[in-house]
Scaffold this motif. Structure first.
Motif, PDB file in Angstrom:
ATOM      1  N   ILE A   1      27.225   8.064  54.881  1.00  0.00           N
ATOM      2  CA  ILE A   1      26.058   9.131  54.906  1.00  0.00           C
ATOM      3  C   ILE A   1      25.110   8.743  53.494  1.00  0.00           C
ATOM      4  CG2 ILE A   1      25.735  11.587  53.777  1.00  0.00           C
ATOM      5  CD1 ILE A   1      26.821  11.408  56.783  1.00  0.00           C
ATOM      6  N   LYS A   2      25.384   7.911  52.861  1.00  0.00           N
ATOM      7  CA  LYS A   2      24.518   7.669  51.924  1.00  0.00           C
ATOM      8  C   LYS A   2      23.394   6.472  52.671  1.00  0.00           C
ATOM      9  CE  LYS A   2      24.591   5.222  47.348  1.00  0.00           C
ATOM     10  NZ  LYS A   2      24.006   4.083  47.619  1.00  0.00           N
ATOM     11  N   VAL A   3      24.051   5.713  53.367  1.00  0.00           N
ATOM     12  CA  VAL A   3      23.093   4.575  54.127  1.00  0.00           C
ATOM     13  C   VAL A   3      22.375   5.433  55.208  1.00  0.00           C
ATOM     14  CG1 VAL A   3      23.066   2.691  55.712  1.00  0.00           C
ATOM     15  CG2 VAL A   3      24.666   2.812  53.534  1.00  0.00           C
ATOM     16  N   VAL A   4      22.893   6.609  55.885  1.00  0.00           N
ATOM     17  CA  VAL A   4      22.243   6.958  56.975  1.00  0.00           C
ATOM     18  C   VAL A   4      20.902   7.931  56.244  1.00  0.00           C
ATOM     19  CG1 VAL A   4      22.430   9.102  58.431  1.00  0.00           C
ATOM     20  CG2 VAL A   4      24.190   7.479  58.514  1.00  0.00           C
ATOM     21  N   SER A   5      21.382   8.466  54.947  1.00  0.00           N
ATOM     22  CA  SER A   5      20.325   9.299  54.475  1.00  0.00           C
ATOM     23  C   SER A   5      19.304   8.407  53.723  1.00  0.00           C
ATOM     24  CB  SER A   5      21.154   9.914  53.319  1.00  0.00           C
ATOM     25  OG  SER A   5      20.328  11.050  52.675  1.00  0.00           O
ATOM     26  N   GLU A   6      19.635   7.224  53.378  1.00  0.00           N
ATOM     27  CA  GLU A   6      18.698   6.298  52.546  1.00  0.00           C
ATOM     28  C   GLU A   6      17.647   5.635  53.707  1.00  0.00           C
ATOM     29  OE1 GLU A   6      21.230   4.656  48.970  1.00  0.00           O
ATOM     30  OE2 GLU A   6      20.946   3.568  50.481  1.00  0.00           O
ATOM     31  N   HIS A   7      18.188   5.503  54.968  1.00  0.00           N
ATOM     32  CA  HIS A   7      17.485   4.828  55.830  1.00  0.00           C
ATOM     33  C   HIS A   7      17.107   5.892  56.981  1.00  0.00           C
ATOM     34  CE1 HIS A   7      18.277   0.724  54.405  1.00  0.00           C
ATOM     35  NE2 HIS A   7      19.280   1.252  54.105  1.00  0.00           N
ATOM     36  N   CYS A   8      16.796   7.057  56.766  1.00  0.00           N
ATOM     37  CA  CYS A   8      16.541   7.982  57.743  1.00  0.00           C
ATOM     38  C   CYS A   8      16.963   8.139  59.279  1.00  0.00           C
ATOM     39  CB  CYS A   8      14.817   7.949  57.967  1.00  0.00           C
ATOM     40  SG  CYS A   8      14.063   9.113  56.437  1.00  0.00           S
ATOM     41  N   LEU A   9      18.197   8.019  59.412  1.00  0.00           N
ATOM     42  CA  LEU A   9      18.806   7.942  60.435  1.00  0.00           C
ATOM     43  C   LEU A   9      19.483   9.196  61.026  1.00  0.00           C
ATOM     44  CD1 LEU A   9      20.853   4.364  59.593  1.00  0.00           C
ATOM     45  CD2 LEU A   9      18.763   4.843  61.110  1.00  0.00           C
ATOM     46  N   PHE A  10      19.764   9.110  62.364  1.00  0.00           N
ATOM     47  CA  PHE A  10      20.524  10.176  62.944  1.00  0.00           C
ATOM     48  C   PHE A  10      21.827   9.860  63.126  1.00  0.00           C
ATOM     49  CE2 PHE A  10      22.421  12.093  66.447  1.00  0.00           C
ATOM     50  CZ  PHE A  10      22.245  13.566  66.314  1.00  0.00           C
ATOM     51  N   LEU A  11      22.936  10.556  62.603  1.00  0.00           N
ATOM     52  CA  LEU A  11      24.380  10.461  62.868  1.00  0.00           C
ATOM     53  C   LEU A  11      25.076  11.586  63.382  1.00  0.00           C
ATOM     54  CD1 LEU A  11      26.560   8.087  62.541  1.00  0.00           C
ATOM     55  CD2 LEU A  11      26.977   9.114  60.377  1.00  0.00           C
ATOM     56  N   THR A  12      25.988  11.357  64.081  1.00  0.00           N
ATOM     57  CA  THR A  12      26.974  12.446  64.565  1.00  0.00           C
ATOM     58  C   THR A  12      28.373  11.989  64.654  1.00  0.00           C
ATOM     59  OG1 THR A  12      27.416  14.323  66.192  1.00  0.00           O
ATOM     60  CG2 THR A  12      26.653  12.242  67.022  1.00  0.00           C
ATOM     61  N   HIS A  13      29.492  12.920  64.236  1.00  0.00           N
ATOM     62  CA  HIS A  13      30.641  12.638  64.559  1.00  0.00           C
ATOM     63  C   HIS A  13      31.317  13.772  65.057  1.00  0.00           C
ATOM     64  CE1 HIS A  13      30.476   9.820  60.667  1.00  0.00           C
ATOM     65  NE2 HIS A  13      30.452   8.901  61.639  1.00  0.00           N
ATOM     66  N   TYR A  14      32.672  13.562  65.533  1.00  0.00           N
ATOM     67  CA  TYR A  14      33.733  14.664  66.007  1.00  0.00           C
ATOM     68  C   TYR A  14      34.816  14.641  65.055  1.00  0.00           C
ATOM     69  CZ  TYR A  14      37.340  12.581  68.886  1.00  0.00           C
ATOM     70  OH  TYR A  14      38.312  11.909  69.039  1.00  0.00           O
ATOM     71  N   PHE A  15      35.472  15.422  64.801  1.00  0.00           N
ATOM     72  CA  PHE A  15      36.935  15.618  64.222  1.00  0.00           C
ATOM     73  C   PHE A  15      37.575  16.642  65.028  1.00  0.00           C
ATOM     74  CE2 PHE A  15      33.497  14.695  60.826  1.00  0.00           C
ATOM     75  CZ  PHE A  15      33.953  13.448  60.327  1.00  0.00           C
ATOM     76  N   ASP A  16      38.950  16.273  64.615  1.00  0.00           N
ATOM     77  CA  ASP A  16      40.084  17.056  65.054  1.00  0.00           C
ATOM     78  C   ASP A  16      40.165  18.234  64.104  1.00  0.00           C
ATOM     79  OD1 ASP A  16      40.773  15.788  67.413  1.00  0.00           O
ATOM     80  OD2 ASP A  16      41.842  14.270  66.281  1.00  0.00           O
ATOM     81  N   PRO A  17      40.190  19.469  64.246  1.00  0.00           N
ATOM     82  CA  PRO A  17      40.451  20.581  63.433  1.00  0.00           C
ATOM     83  C   PRO A  17      41.460  20.621  62.687  1.00  0.00           C
ATOM     84  CG  PRO A  17      39.165  21.516  65.340  1.00  0.00           C
ATOM     85  CD  PRO A  17      39.490  20.151  65.792  1.00  0.00           C
ATOM     86  N   TYR A  18      42.765  20.453  63.401  1.00  0.00           N
ATOM     87  CA  TYR A  18      44.027  20.353  62.566  1.00  0.00           C
ATOM     88  C   TYR A  18      44.173  19.481  61.475  1.00  0.00           C
ATOM     89  CZ  TYR A  18      45.910  16.256  64.941  1.00  0.00           C
ATOM     90  OH  TYR A  18      46.164  14.952  65.378  1.00  0.00           O
ATOM     91  N   ASP A  19      43.465  18.379  61.783  1.00  0.00           N
ATOM     92  CA  ASP A  19      43.515  17.165  60.893  1.00  0.00           C
ATOM     93  C   ASP A  19      42.355  17.248  59.743  1.00  0.00           C
ATOM     94  OD1 ASP A  19      44.245  14.829  59.791  1.00  0.00           O
ATOM     95  OD2 ASP A  19      44.112  13.482  61.646  1.00  0.00           O
TER      96      ASP A  19
END
Ligand SMILES: [Zn+2]
Length: 287
Positions: A241-259
């Motif tokens: 997230i630090k790099v994404v933020s510093e370089h003005c990027l778009f990022l998306t993830h998915y996570f498993d709620p239980y985990d």
């Protein structure tokens, strides 16, 4: 006759495996930045879309806590939910809608789901069966939740994702699919038009594992780099997230709620997003 294509597939897979291993072991962060910098960020500012896939009963168990935590921190996310679960647990899904989260069509039965469709695979279904899975789920979201989703995620994506979903989605008036992995897709981690007017929003990777999907299952449970170490997992998220933020990027993830609700991982992830001040969006905000 069949040996040629088979051998080429094997060679391609082996070459991909080899490239992944070499890059992950040598200069992953450089690769990540070079790869992601090629994207066309749709917002122009650093942005992050948090999504969750609800595949099992244990994901439903984690739902109230997930909603409480997101509400506490004023974050709206995307929830890929199964039609069958919405029928079975309408109230918790209604609460998600009331809290401003986006519902993503994740099919009616989630083929190969152990509860209803253990022997079915999405990519093995006929066109008509795939259409039925998507349409039936849509009807349920409409009738029970009073909403009309505009996006779809193929159950288990990757190899189980097929090109045939795009005409089905276009016919339904959908805007996007989020069923590919950033590392193997043309958008370099950002949304791009795929076919039939449908945008594909590929699921993202992480700074030190740019050629993998960064999710709790892949990173912590499968042939994993973190061997169940939640601290390493969260640390990798923070660095990314630090790099994404510093370089003005778009990022998306998915996570498993239980985990993700275990061991404060969700709180630590949210706190990182808040600290960096990165804009958090839902996929539907892009359209
Ligand atoms: Zn799923």
């Amino acid at each position: 006759m069949i040996w040629g294509p088979l051998l080429r597939t094997y060679q391609n897979r082996y070459a991909a495996f080899l490239a992944r291993t070499v890059i992950h072991k040598t200069a992953p962060a450089d690769f990540f930045l070079k790869f992601m910098s090629k994207q066309k960020n749709p917002l122009g500012t650093a942005a992050y879309a948090l999504t969750f896939d609800f595949d099992f009963e244990k994901d439903i168990d984690a739902f109230p806590y997930l909603l409480d935590t997101l509400k506490k921190h004023d974050i709206q996310a995307g929830f890929a939910v199964i039609g069958k679960f919405v029928e079975k647990y309408p109230d918790i899904h209604k609460r998600a809608v009331d809290d401003g989260h986006e519902i993503i069509n994740h099919s009616y039965t989630h083929p190969d789901n152990p509860h209803w469709a253990p022997d079915r695979y999405f990519n093995k279904l006929t066109y008509a069966e795939q259409k039925d899975e998507i349409e039936k789920a849509h009807e349920i979201y409409h009738n029970i939740l009073g909403i009309d989703p505009i996006g779809f995620r193929t159950p288990h994506y990757g190899n189980l994702h097929t090109e045939s979903v795009y005409p089905i989605l276009a016919e339904l008036g959908y805007k996007y699919s989020s069923s590919t992995a950033a590392c193997g897709y043309k958008g370099f981690g950002a949304p791009s038009i795929h076919s039939h007017g449908i945008t594909e929003i590929p699921t993202g990777c992480s700074l030190n594992f740019p050629l993998a999907i960064f999710d709790s299952w892949n990173m912590l449970r499968k042939d994993n780099p973190f061997l169940g170490d939640d601290d390493l997992f969260v640390d990798e998220f923070k660095k990314t997230i630090k790099v994404v933020s510093e370089h003005c990027l778009f990022l998306t993830h998915y996570f498993d709620p239980y985990d993700i609700v275990e061991n404060n991982k969700l709180e630590r992830i949210i706190s990182c997003l808040k600290k960096t001040g990165i804009e958090t969006i839902r996929y539907c905000d892009l359209f």
